[in-house]
Design an enzyme around this catalytic site. Structure first.
Site, PDB file in Angstrom:
ATOM      1  N   SER A   1     -10.079  -0.435   6.919  1.00  0.00           N
ATOM      2  CA  SER A   1      -9.473  -0.360   5.587  1.00  0.00           C
ATOM      3  C   SER A   1      -8.756  -1.601   5.084  1.00  0.00           C
ATOM      4  CB  SER A   1      -8.508   0.815   5.518  1.00  0.00           C
ATOM      5  OG  SER A   1      -9.244   2.001   5.413  1.00  0.00           O
TER       6      SER A   1
ATOM      7  N   SER B   1      -9.786   1.962   2.763  1.00  0.00           N
ATOM      8  CA  SER B   1      -8.890   2.751   1.945  1.00  0.00           C
ATOM      9  C   SER B   1      -7.854   1.930   1.182  1.00  0.00           C
ATOM     10  CB  SER B   1      -8.160   3.773   2.821  1.00  0.00           C
ATOM     11  OG  SER B   1      -7.319   3.107   3.761  1.00  0.00           O
TER      12      SER B   1
ATOM     13  N   LYS C   1       0.866  -1.179   0.000  1.00  0.00           N
ATOM     14  CA  LYS C   1       0.000   0.000   0.000  1.00  0.00           C
ATOM     15  C   LYS C   1       0.903   1.230   0.000  1.00  0.00           C
ATOM     16  CE  LYS C   1      -3.882   2.037   2.628  1.00  0.00           C
ATOM     17  NZ  LYS C   1      -4.781   1.869   3.790  1.00  0.00           N
TER      18      LYS C   1
END
Ligand code: GLN
Length: 485
Positions: free
Chosen positions: A175, A151, A76
């Protein structure tokens, strides 16, 4: 190879059936083909990836082993990775090259994983659909007109479409678990303090926790083995003996007590989610578990408490982005104050600004006691609810998300609707507990449903085994979307 589990990739590498360079090339080619459609990656750097793969092959040739040596992995874009652009999904960090590795990235390097690239995400991890990213929305591989969740939406789409066999994510309010649910794979948020936050760009420090995202619980256990551990550079990292998170995988379910919070099974969940979750619970009973109703009476306050605490911490954390030291700086300004204002006005998107404003307000004199302090008290009550519930059960289960993947744009204009996407996940962060989402079926639109598992503090190994036993008996985690075949 594209569909193989980490365990299988690891075995193929050890048996020299495939090299790390061959594996990396396979996934890089797939990224090149499918990423223009999905937008799962913000940064791909073939040369850097292949250099890491060559290094892994050299380490193996020199006699090194290790479960993850040569295994490809995506990060990420919230994790600093030395020499890689690290944007956190924001214009503010559009051209920021991290000068150092986050502890998580460093640990994976030591384990010999090969970085495939940096994944798209909601700006500063604020969002549930990946639509707040400065780098554009991500498409859900199960239906290209729908969101992948957020997210960690880029990581999620990458795994679902097998652009990467696994990825890192972070979970402040859901997330990791919500995108895992919406994209049909397995994601785990560890107990707060188990995975170091050092070098992980801060959103809400008392809630943020990195964790693994992969096809199965077994793969997540292997990843968590590499990620977890005490880090003196993170003041909230917990000093505990190292654990092997695979150690309980084979443990049968007989005697397991599953707690079902009545607050999670009322109105609010879609019919398709309810049916799949109920069917998963029936499967667990068949496998020898019993279910018992438990209460989390304060869980209804978790979303409001979170939207006081998280913005408050974010407003403080994001004050570092001032255009002075690094990040975006406005081209023209009158004086220092004007430079701060213009740089931040240009660098941050609407959702981030909303949180900064809300958070600054909550922390201001006169409001601090009324909102922030109250929210902290609610947080304590929520943690106490869980502690009480765990007196009657070993693991808690329920839906991970109230609905399956929603349409791009459907909630983007209504922040409160978007915030409610995390109604089942947020309490877990407020309490600091470990949680997972595992695939448990599909709704009428052929979209994946996630079952949430919540463990007691530090009970990751047991929670992983509870997930793994289900995955031995079912094949939901092996289903792949047709759109990105
Ligand atoms: N969707 C939640 C938010 O927008 C949680 C995000 C997260 O876990 N990083 O804050």
């Amino acid at each position: 190879m594209i569909g193989a589990s980490l365990r299988e990739l690891s075995a193929a590498l050890a048996a020299k059936k495939v090299s790390a360079v061959e594996l990396a090339t396979l996934f890089l080619d797939r990224i090149e083909r499918l990423n223009p459609t999905l937008n799962a990656f913000i940064t791909v750097d073939r040369d850097k990836t292949l250099a890491m793969a060559r290094d892994a092959d050299a380490r193996r040739a020199a006699g090194e082993a290790g479960a993850l040596l040569g295994v490809p992995l995506a990060h990420k874009d919230i994790f600093c990775a030395q020499g890689w652009k690290t944007t956190c999904g924001s214009r503010m960090l559009e051209s920021f090259i991290a000068p150092y590795d986050a502890t998580v990235v460093e640990k994976f390097k030591r384990a010999g994983t090969v970085t495939l690239g940096k994944c798209n995400m909601d700006e500063f991890a604020m969002g549930s659909s990946n639509e707040t990213s400065y780098f554009g929305a991500v498409k859900n591989p199960w239906d290209l007109e729908r969101v992948p969740g957020g997210s960690s939406g880029g990581s999620a789409a990458a795994i679902a479409a097998r652009l990467a066999p696994a990825a890192t994510g972070t979970d402040t309010g859901g997330s990791i678990r919500q995108p895992a649910a919406l994209c049909g794979f397995t994601g785990l948020k560890p107990t707060y303090g188990v995975v170091s936050r050092w070098g992980m760009i801060a959103f809400a420090s008392s809630l943020d926790q990195g964790g693994p995202m992969a096809a199965s619980a077994e793969d997540c256990a292997l990843l968590l083995n590499a990620m977890a551990g005490f880090d003196p550079r993170d003041s909230t990292s917990l000093e505990r003996p190292a654990e092997d998170y695979t150690r309980e995988l084979a443990k049968p379910l007989a005697g397991l007590r599953i707690g079902l919070p009545r607050e999670f099974f009322g109105a609010g969940m879609s019919d398709g989610v309810r049916a799949a979750v109920e069917a998963a619970l029936a499967e667990y009973r068949k496998l020898g578990a019993t279910t018992v109703e438990v209460g989390l009476p304060n869980s209804g306050l978790s979303v409001p408490a979170y939207y006081v605490i998280a913005p408050a911490e974010a407003s403080s954390n994001l004050s570092r982005f001032d255009g002075v030291r690094y990040g975006h700086r406005a081209a023209e300004y009158a004086d220092l104050n004007d430079m701060y204002c213009k740089s931040r006005a240009e660098g941050f998107g609407a959702e981030v600004k909303r949180r900064i404003l809300v958070g600054t307000y909550m922390l201001s004199h006169g409001y601090y006691d009324a909102y922030y302090l109250q929210a902290q008290k609610v947080r304590r009550l929520i943690a106490a609810d869980f502690a009480k519930a765990f007196e009657d059960c070993d693991v808690i289960m329920g839906p991970a998300s109230p609905s399956t993947a929603f349409r791009l744009g459907e909630k983007a204009a209504d922040p409160v609707q978007m915030y409610l996407s995390d109604i089942y996940t947020i309490a877990v962060n407020l309490a600091g507990l470990p949680g997972m989402s595992i695939p448990c079926g599909f709704d009428a639109n052929h979209l994946p449903v996630g079952l949430q598992l919540i463990g007691g503090w530090f009970d990751e190994a047991r929670m992983l085994s509870v997930a793994h036993q289900y995955q031995l008996a079912t094949d939901w985690h092996r289903r792949r979307p047709a759109a990105t075949a």
